[in-house]
Scaffold this active site. Structure first.
Site, mmCIF file in Angstrom:
data_model
loop_
_atom_site.group_PDB
_atom_site.id
_atom_site.type_symbol
_atom_site.label_atom_id
_atom_site.label_comp_id
_atom_site.label_asym_id
_atom_site.label_seq_id
_atom_site.Cartn_x
_atom_site.Cartn_y
_atom_site.Cartn_z
ATOM 1 N N ALA A 65 0.869 -1.177 0.000
ATOM 2 C CA ALA A 65 0.000 0.000 0.000
ATOM 3 C C ALA A 65 0.904 1.224 0.000
ATOM 4 O O ALA A 65 2.079 1.137 0.359
ATOM 5 C CB ALA A 65 -0.869 -0.026 1.245
ATOM 6 N N GLY A 108 0.549 -4.955 0.802
ATOM 7 C CA GLY A 108 -0.626 -4.992 -0.075
ATOM 8 C C GLY A 108 -0.339 -5.651 -1.417
ATOM 9 O O GLY A 108 -1.238 -6.233 -2.030
ATOM 10 N N GLU A 111 -0.772 -9.157 -0.802
ATOM 11 C CA GLU A 111 -2.194 -9.410 -0.519
ATOM 12 C C GLU A 111 -3.042 -9.398 -1.793
ATOM 13 O O GLU A 111 -3.946 -10.218 -1.943
ATOM 14 C CB GLU A 111 -2.692 -8.368 0.498
ATOM 15 N N GLU A 131 4.389 -5.267 7.266
ATOM 16 C CA GLU A 131 3.678 -4.155 7.903
ATOM 17 C C GLU A 131 4.092 -3.929 9.348
ATOM 18 O O GLU A 131 4.064 -2.809 9.847
ATOM 19 C CB GLU A 131 2.161 -4.403 7.848
HETATM 20 N N1 CAA Z 1 4.627 3.143 -0.561
HETATM 21 C C1 CAA Z 1 5.053 4.327 -1.093
HETATM 22 N N2 CAA Z 1 6.204 4.458 -1.771
HETATM 23 C C2 CAA Z 1 6.962 3.363 -1.911
HETATM 24 C C3 CAA Z 1 6.601 2.114 -1.380
HETATM 25 C C4 CAA Z 1 5.363 2.017 -0.688
HETATM 26 N N3 CAA Z 1 4.891 0.867 -0.190
HETATM 27 N N4 CAA Z 1 7.574 1.219 -1.675
HETATM 28 C C5 CAA Z 1 8.504 1.889 -2.364
HETATM 29 N N5 CAA Z 1 8.154 3.185 -2.505
HETATM 30 C C6 CAA Z 1 8.886 4.257 -3.175
HETATM 31 C C7 CAA Z 1 10.073 4.727 -2.343
HETATM 32 O O1 CAA Z 1 9.653 5.633 -1.369
HETATM 33 C C8 CAA Z 1 10.938 5.330 -3.398
HETATM 34 O O2 CAA Z 1 10.443 6.594 -3.735
HETATM 35 P P1 CAA Z 1 11.432 7.889 -3.730
HETATM 36 O O3 CAA Z 1 12.396 7.591 -4.849
HETATM 37 O O4 CAA Z 1 10.504 9.013 -4.023
HETATM 38 O O5 CAA Z 1 12.071 7.919 -2.411
HETATM 39 C C9 CAA Z 1 10.721 4.419 -4.611
HETATM 40 O O6 CAA Z 1 9.481 3.756 -4.362
HETATM 41 C C10 CAA Z 1 11.804 3.366 -4.761
HETATM 42 O O7 CAA Z 1 11.906 2.666 -3.540
HETATM 43 P P2 CAA Z 1 13.308 2.412 -2.781
HETATM 44 O O8 CAA Z 1 14.245 3.548 -3.059
HETATM 45 O O9 CAA Z 1 12.992 2.116 -1.354
HETATM 46 O O10 CAA Z 1 13.805 1.118 -3.558
HETATM 47 P P3 CAA Z 1 14.781 -0.006 -3.020
HETATM 48 O O11 CAA Z 1 15.114 -0.840 -4.184
HETATM 49 O O12 CAA Z 1 15.879 0.582 -2.239
HETATM 50 O O13 CAA Z 1 13.888 -0.867 -1.978
HETATM 51 C C11 CAA Z 1 11.909 -2.030 -1.240
HETATM 52 C C12 CAA Z 1 12.796 -1.610 -2.439
HETATM 53 C C13 CAA Z 1 12.671 -3.012 -0.349
HETATM 54 C C14 CAA Z 1 10.664 -2.702 -1.794
HETATM 55 C C15 CAA Z 1 11.544 -0.769 -0.417
HETATM 56 O O14 CAA Z 1 11.030 0.225 -1.300
HETATM 57 C C16 CAA Z 1 10.505 -1.022 0.640
HETATM 58 O O15 CAA Z 1 10.808 -1.570 1.675
HETATM 59 N N6 CAA Z 1 9.233 -0.587 0.395
HETATM 60 C C17 CAA Z 1 8.165 -0.666 1.347
HETATM 61 C C18 CAA Z 1 7.673 -2.103 1.529
HETATM 62 C C19 CAA Z 1 6.577 -2.151 2.567
HETATM 63 O O16 CAA Z 1 6.771 -1.871 3.733
HETATM 64 N N7 CAA Z 1 5.359 -2.531 2.146
HETATM 65 C C20 CAA Z 1 4.217 -2.619 2.993
HETATM 66 C C21 CAA Z 1 3.441 -1.322 2.939
HETATM 67 S S1 CAA Z 1 2.139 -1.246 4.136
HETATM 68 C C22 CAA Z 1 0.904 -2.156 3.494
HETATM 69 O O17 CAA Z 1 0.994 -2.666 2.404
HETATM 70 C C23 CAA Z 1 -0.312 -2.263 4.370
HETATM 71 C C24 CAA Z 1 -1.268 -3.317 3.968
HETATM 72 O O18 CAA Z 1 -1.448 -4.317 4.594
HETATM 73 C C25 CAA Z 1 -2.072 -3.183 2.803
#
Ligand code: CAA
Length: 257
Positions: A65, A108, A111, A131
């Site tokens: 998400a 998400g 999911e 999460e």
């Molecule tokens: N939401 C918003 N933006 C996101 C995102 C997310 N879930 N995942 C990645 N991005 C964005 C980053 O912020 C970044 O944007 P900027 O360049 O503007 O900073 C861009 O995508 C590229 O991401 P990274 O620089 O972090 O890329 P990376 O290769 O270094 O890492 C990754 C990749 C490990 C997937 C890392 O992006 C990450 O950990 N993302 C979040 C994963 C996460 O926690 N997901 C769960 C979200 S909560 C949820 O989903 C709730 C639910 O139950 C529905």
């Protein structure tokens, strides 16, 4: 509807939907939900379309998400809007669809992939429910669907530690039906979708309903439901055509009637 966060293409009888927010690793913002819901409804309503493939990019199916969209929300915002409830609309799709996952399918993203009728993974796929690291828990069904797919011990471990699972483990755990080299993912997913698209459409819908009933019913209820649906298919032209085609040693020509 013009889409900005997804791409939708019709390839014969298969609809291909691709998440298209590469800069945010296909994070599932509210706009994605609106567009995806519309695309899935259109697919379900279009008689020319018989299977759908949902995919992302090489790097990410979807990284979850949209954390930036969620971060400032209060309890009142989340509860008042019943945040994420709309994602369940995708699961009401009657016709079959496949998730084709390469790269990150986190939170998400994992999911939504688990909402699909089946999942096919590239060898680069990474699944996870991280999460807890954000101070929350899965909110689009992960605690339920991951547990049903891979069992309590492993689901609990993943959800409590936030650790990710690679493609080979996803295969041995039963989360995905097969793993293919990344460069073959789309071809393999389309091939599977084309095979499904050649099947009698009413039987495909009925098969989905019967398999999904196993999550909601006791064994006896589910078996009874299956048998009734099986009986019902004898009212379709496609059953007559399928059985005639078998006897006549030819391929069935199914009309969805
Ligand atoms: N939401 C918003 N933006 C996101 C995102 C997310 N879930 N995942 C990645 N991005 C964005 C980053 O912020 C970044 O944007 P900027 O360049 O503007 O900073 C861009 O995508 C590229 O991401 P990274 O620089 O972090 O890329 P990376 O290769 O270094 O890492 C990754 C990749 C490990 C997937 C890392 O992006 C990450 O950990 N993302 C979040 C994963 C996460 O926690 N997901 C769960 C979200 S909560 C949820 O989903 C709730 C639910 O139950 C529905």
């Amino acid at each position: 509807m013009t889409y900005e966060t997804i791409k939708v293409e019709q390839k014969g009888a298969v609809t291909l939907v691709t998440f298209d927010r590469p800069k945010a690793l296909n994070a599932l913002a509210n706009a994605v939900l609106e567009e995806l819901t519309d695309a899935f409804r259109a697919y379900d309503a279009d008689d020319s379309q018989r299977c759908l493939v949902l995919t992302g990019s090489e790097k990410a199916f979807a990284a979850g998400a949209d954390i930036k969209e969620m971060a400032p929300q209060s309890f009142g915002d989340m509860y008042g809007t019943n945040y994420f409830a709309g994602w369940e609309n995708i699961t009401r799709t009657r016709k079959p669809w496949i998730a084709a996952v390469a790269g990150y399918a986190l939170g998400g993203g994992c999911e939504v992939a688990m909402m699909a009728d089946t999942l096919i993974a590239a060898d680069t796929a990474v699944f996870g429910q991280p999460e807890i690291k954000l101070g929350v828990i899965p909110g689009m069904g992960g605690s339920q669907r991951l547990t049903q797919a891979i069992g309590k011990a492993k689901a609990m471990e993943m959800i409590l530690t936030g650790r990710n699972m690679k493609a080979d483990e996803a295969l041995t755990s039963g989360l995905v039906c097969k793993v293919v080299p990344a460069e073959e993912l789309l071809t393999e997913a389309m091939k599977m979708a084309e095979t499904i698209a050649e099947m009698p459409p009413l039987a495909a819908i009925a098969a989905k309903e019967a398999v999904n009933a196993s999550y909601e019913m006791t064994l006896a209820q589910g078996i009874n439901f299956e048998r009734r649906v099986f009986h019902g298919l004898f009212g379709t032209d496609d059953q007559k055509e399928g059985m005639a085609a078998f006897s006549e040693k030819r391929k069935g020509d199914f009309k969805g009637r």
